[in-house]
Design a protein around this motif. Sequence first.
Motif, short mmCIF file in Angstrom:
data_model
loop_
_atom_site.label_atom_id
_atom_site.label_comp_id
_atom_site.label_asym_id
_atom_site.label_seq_id
_atom_site.Cartn_x
_atom_site.Cartn_y
_atom_site.Cartn_z
N LEU A 369 0.83 -1.21 0.00
CA LEU A 369 0.00 0.00 0.00
C LEU A 369 0.86 1.26 0.00
CD1 LEU A 369 -2.74 -1.12 2.55
CD2 LEU A 369 -3.07 -0.73 0.09
N ALA A 370 1.95 1.24 0.77
CA ALA A 370 2.84 2.40 0.80
C ALA A 370 3.48 2.61 -0.57
CB ALA A 370 3.91 2.20 1.87
N THR A 371 3.88 1.53 -1.23
CA THR A 371 4.49 1.65 -2.55
C THR A 371 3.49 2.20 -3.57
OG1 THR A 371 5.97 -0.20 -2.07
CG2 THR A 371 5.69 0.39 -4.37
N ALA A 372 2.26 1.73 -3.52
CA ALA A 372 1.24 2.25 -4.43
C ALA A 372 1.05 3.75 -4.24
CB ALA A 372 -0.08 1.51 -4.21
N HIS A 373 1.08 4.20 -2.98
CA HIS A 373 0.94 5.63 -2.69
C HIS A 373 2.13 6.41 -3.27
CE1 HIS A 373 -0.65 9.05 -0.38
NE2 HIS A 373 0.63 9.37 -0.18
N LEU A 374 3.35 5.89 -3.13
CA LEU A 374 4.54 6.57 -3.65
C LEU A 374 4.53 6.62 -5.18
CD1 LEU A 374 7.18 5.01 -1.24
CD2 LEU A 374 6.55 7.43 -1.34
N LEU A 375 4.06 5.56 -5.82
CA LEU A 375 4.02 5.55 -7.28
C LEU A 375 3.06 6.59 -7.83
CD1 LEU A 375 4.15 1.70 -8.02
CD2 LEU A 375 5.88 3.41 -8.62
N ALA A 376 2.03 6.93 -7.05
CA ALA A 376 1.07 7.95 -7.49
C ALA A 376 1.72 9.33 -7.59
CB ALA A 376 -0.12 7.99 -6.54
N ASP A 377 2.83 9.53 -6.85
CA ASP A 377 3.54 10.82 -6.86
C ASP A 377 4.99 10.62 -7.27
OD1 ASP A 377 3.65 13.59 -6.51
OD2 ASP A 377 4.40 13.39 -4.45
N ALA A 378 5.23 9.61 -8.11
CA ALA A 378 6.60 9.20 -8.42
C ALA A 378 7.41 10.29 -9.11
CB ALA A 378 6.58 7.93 -9.28
N ASP A 379 6.82 11.03 -10.04
CA ASP A 379 7.59 12.00 -10.82
C ASP A 379 8.21 13.07 -9.93
OD1 ASP A 379 7.13 10.70 -13.20
OD2 ASP A 379 5.35 11.89 -13.68
N ALA A 380 7.45 13.59 -9.01
CA ALA A 380 7.97 14.65 -8.13
C ALA A 380 9.08 14.09 -7.22
CB ALA A 380 6.85 15.23 -7.29
N ILE A 381 8.86 12.91 -6.69
CA ILE A 381 9.88 12.31 -5.81
C ILE A 381 11.15 12.02 -6.59
CG2 ILE A 381 10.41 10.32 -4.34
CD1 ILE A 381 7.38 10.08 -3.81
N LEU A 382 11.01 11.44 -7.77
CA LEU A 382 12.18 11.05 -8.56
C LEU A 382 12.96 12.25 -9.07
CD1 LEU A 382 10.63 8.04 -10.47
CD2 LEU A 382 12.56 7.94 -8.88
N ASN A 383 12.28 13.34 -9.41
CA ASN A 383 13.00 14.55 -9.82
C ASN A 383 13.91 15.05 -8.71
OD1 ASN A 383 12.01 14.73 -12.44
ND2 ASN A 383 10.23 15.96 -11.85
N ALA A 384 13.40 15.04 -7.48
CA ALA A 384 14.22 15.46 -6.35
C ALA A 384 15.37 14.49 -6.12
CB ALA A 384 13.35 15.56 -5.09
N ARG A 385 15.13 13.19 -6.28
CA ARG A 385 16.19 12.19 -6.10
C ARG A 385 17.29 12.38 -7.15
NH1 ARG A 385 15.73 9.74 -1.28
NH2 ARG A 385 15.61 7.53 -1.73
N ARG A 386 16.90 12.63 -8.38
CA ARG A 386 17.89 12.83 -9.44
C ARG A 386 18.75 14.06 -9.18
NH1 ARG A 386 13.10 12.24 -12.84
NH2 ARG A 386 12.79 10.02 -13.32
N ASN A 387 18.12 15.14 -8.76
CA ASN A 387 18.89 16.36 -8.47
C ASN A 387 19.88 16.12 -7.34
OD1 ASN A 387 17.59 17.90 -10.44
ND2 ASN A 387 15.97 18.56 -9.05
N LEU A 388 19.45 15.39 -6.32
CA LEU A 388 20.34 15.07 -5.22
C LEU A 388 21.52 14.23 -5.69
CD1 LEU A 388 20.94 14.97 -2.14
CD2 LEU A 388 19.46 12.94 -2.03
#
Length: 495
Positions: A369-388
Amino acid sequence: MAMRVLGVSSLTRDLGQWRQGRHDDSASSRKSSKPAYQALADNIRLLIHDGRVPLGVALPSERDLASALALSRTTITSTYSLLREDGYLISRQGSRSTVALPSGATPNGLMFQATVAKPDRPAVDMSYAALPAPPEVEGAYAAALQALPAYLPSHGMEPIGIAVLREAIAARYRARGLPTEPEQIMVTLGAQHALRLLIAALTSPGERVLIEHPTYPNGIEAIRNAGARPVPVALRPEDGNSGGWDLDGIRSAARQTAAKMAYFVPDFHNPTGLCLDDHGRAELARIARETRMTIVVDESMAELNLDVEPPTPVASFARGSEVVTIGSASKSFWGGLRVGWIRANPALVTRLAGTRSAVDLGTPIMDQLATAHLLADADAILNARRNLLRRQRDSLLTALTDHLPEWRPLNGSGGMSLWVQLPSPVSTSLAATAPNFGVLLAAGPRFGVEGAFERFIRLPYAQTDADLCLAVSALAAAYDMLSPRNEQEATLVCV
C-alpha cells in the motif's frame, strides 16, 4: 556442452597497442625491454584480471592469434606456455587449454600489508548504493495505515500482489511507453527475490546464465545459489558502441553455451552507470529470439537517469515472451521498502505464483500500500532524487580530482555509483585497508567472476557531500599506504 572459445577479434581488440604497455604503474606494465612473448603474456594476464578475458574460456588457436597479431607461431606458443607455467591456463588431455587464475596469486604477484590505528570517528560506509528515505515515505505509510482496514477481513496473503499496486506498476510501465496490464505483474519481496524466483523457473542446476562483466554482485550469487553457472560477457565502454555492451560477444556466448537465460542491467548499470542505447536494446531482443534465450532485465535503476532521457524499456522491442523485466522500489524510493515486481506474460506469472509458496506466501500488505501511494507521486519524488544524486556525484568527482587525480572514473549517465579504474591492481587490499582509515568499501572482484577487476573499485555517491569528501580523503591516505613507494609504512610481502 561445447567449450566456449574466445574469438580472436575480441582478444586482439582488447589487447590494443599491447607492445606499448598499458596505463597502470604495476611492474607488469614496464615492458620496453621484454621479449614479445613475455609482453604479450603480461597483457593477457591483465585482461584476465580485468575481467575482459573470462575464466573458463579457451583462448584462440595459436595459428589464428599469430595471424591476427602478425607474429610468429613460435611467439604465440611461448606466450601460452608462459601463461600455462604461471597458472593462467589449465591444460586437460584431449581438450584445449582454458583460462584460470593461479591459486593465491594477486595480479602482480605481490601483496601489501599495512597496520595503522583505527580512526576515532564512525566509518563512512561506501559498500552500498542506496539513498536514505525521502520525506514522502512517512506519509506513504500513514496513508497505507488508513487503507489497511479494507484488507483485514481477508487472510492477507497475496502471492501475486494486491490489485491496487499491480495496477499502479502497470500504469508506470504504460507511462514509459510499454503497454502493460495488471495480469502481467507479480509483486515480490524486492528485485533480488524476483530474480531468484525467475532463475528457479527458467533454469536447472548446472545450466549457464549469461551476465555482464562486471555486474551486480547479488545477481551473481543468486545464479550460483540456484546451482546455475554465470557466463560473463565483458562490457566494453571504450568501444563507444551500444553504450558499452558487446552484442556480438553476447550472441556468441549464447550460441556457444546454449544458455536458456541471461541476466542484464541495461538501465544505468550497477556498478558502471552505463545505459544501453535503443539500437542495442532492439538487438538484445533479437539475440534472445534467435537463440531462444529468455533475457531477464533488471530495471532497478531505470528511473535514475541523470544525464540522458529515460530509456525505452527493453521489453518494448520484444515480439513475444523473450524479455522479462524485474523492478524495485528500493533504489527509487527507499531500501527499507522491500517491494519489487516482475513483468512477464500472464502464463509465466501464474507459473511463478504456483511455485512461490515453497519460498514465501506474499509481500506484506502495508509495504504494498505504501508503494502504491509513492508511485502515485513518483515523478515529483524522482525529480528530487535525481537532483540530489547529480549534486553528490559532482562532489565525488571533485574530491577524486583533488585527492586522487590518477584514478580514472568511468563516465556513466545515471544510477548511484562510479566505476573507477585504479593505477594498480590493489582493489582487494584497498578494501581491506580502508576501514582502518574510516571507509568501508566493496572490492572490485565482488562485481565479477573468480577474481576479476582487481584494478577497479565501485564508489557510490548515495552518501552526503560531507561524507563523500571525507571518504575520498581517507581513501587517498589508504591508497598511499599501499603504494610500494611508501617503504616506511608498508610491508612488501611476496606470495
